[in-house]
Motif scaffolding. Sequence first.
Motif, PDB file in Angstrom:
ATOM      1  N   VAL A   1       2.002   5.383  -0.674  1.00 37.34           N
ATOM      2  CA  VAL A   1       1.707   6.808  -0.845  1.00 37.34           C
ATOM      3  C   VAL A   1       2.859   7.422  -1.621  1.00 37.34           C
ATOM      4  O   VAL A   1       4.022   7.099  -1.367  1.00 37.34           O
TER       5      VAL A   1
ATOM      6  N   CYS B   1      -0.828   3.661   4.808  1.00 34.23           N
ATOM      7  CA  CYS B   1       0.171   3.192   3.833  1.00 34.23           C
ATOM      8  C   CYS B   1       1.225   2.322   4.528  1.00 34.23           C
ATOM      9  O   CYS B   1       1.429   2.417   5.742  1.00 34.23           O
TER      10      CYS B   1
ATOM     11  N   LYS C   1       0.877  -1.186   0.000  1.00 36.30           N
ATOM     12  CA  LYS C   1       0.000   0.000   0.000  1.00 36.30           C
ATOM     13  C   LYS C   1       0.906   1.225   0.000  1.00 36.30           C
ATOM     14  O   LYS C   1       1.637   1.457   0.971  1.00 36.30           O
TER      15      LYS C   1
END
Length: 304
Positions: A146, A220, A144
Amino acid sequence: MAEKRIYDSIIIGAGPGGLQAAIYLGRYRRDVLLIDRTGGRTWHAKHIENFLSQKLITGEEIITKGMEQAKSFGVKIEKGKVTSVTKRDHFEVQTEKDVYHSLFVIVSSGVYDILPPVENLYSFFGTSFFTCVDCDGYRTTGKKMVILGNDIEAVNHAFAMREMYTPDITVILDSPRIPPEYEEELKDENIRFVAGRPVRLVGKENLEAVELDNGHRIACEVIMSTYGYHRNDDFLSGLPLKRNPGGYFITDPHYESSLSGLYIVGPLNTGHDQVVIAAGEGAVAAIELNKRLIERKKMAYFLE
Ligand SMILES: Cc1cc2nc3c(=O)[nH]c(=O)nc-3n(C[C@H](O)[C@H](O)[C@H](O)COP(=O)(O)OP(=O)(O)OC[C@H]3O[C@@H](n4cnc5c(N)ncnc54)[C@H](O)[C@@H]3O)c2cc1C
């Protein structure tokens, strides 16, 4: 105390570029001084796995072993910050305390990351907060992510990261607007876009989220920051060195700059910022510089 000795070469910066040059010149039995203020980019690299024959090595290991190797071939290493370089009949390299002299100079002082003013950043720098796709992109695979930035570069990174590593991406941009066609493309690629200013990284052992100035948290596991680099080249400002429009130094294929006798290796020229590249450039510069020393001796012999 200022030294009167004239070295064959002074090398500025003990990263992979400077150390590799030092090892070559030391093995040519040249009189070499390596000056380093410590703490370059390589020190922060905790997980290098793209260096030939090394499954995994840290930047610290490369530097520490490289220093020992250079010393074993007679290279003198001084701790110090170079503040200026000048050239008359030979080079004068000024540090905060001393001035040193040499026939040639190799500059390998590297760059430093522009980082957003985010609390807790250094808890994750190099482990889950990254600044370089070539270095650490692979380590974001399936995570995940960013992407942080302040211009369209962040959006371009998002498309590239989606293609190579992970579909789960949120782009956080300091600037509230991006061109509408990019917004459309992000939607098409299922990449989330948030306008906001990151202020804190959240997590203890592992990164969990980025907190924005409005208190909102974006979950994230990894961050790719795209704010770019500054060059460690202030000390060269007094020299008539040619640069390209991007500000990078122009060198010949052997990394000699537009000032005869001064070589520039690593990310200060147009090369990519990678350990193996900086080291390779350091080796090329050292081999060529050594040929020049041999020529110099020959010339002096014929002129006698
Ligand atoms: C988190 C992170 C992860 C990375 N991962 C990888 C990876 O996996 N693979 C890879 O190939 N690369 C990786 N890199 C990049 C790698 O560190 C660079 O390619 C490498 O630093 C370039 O080497 P260099 O010798 O040009 O510069 P540096 O290693 O930055 O060394 C420059 C040296 O010059 C010194 N210096 C600067 N100014 C002065 C001055 N005025 N006087 C004296 N000394 C000075 C600095 O203190 C430093 O010691 C990573 C970088 C970071 C930050």
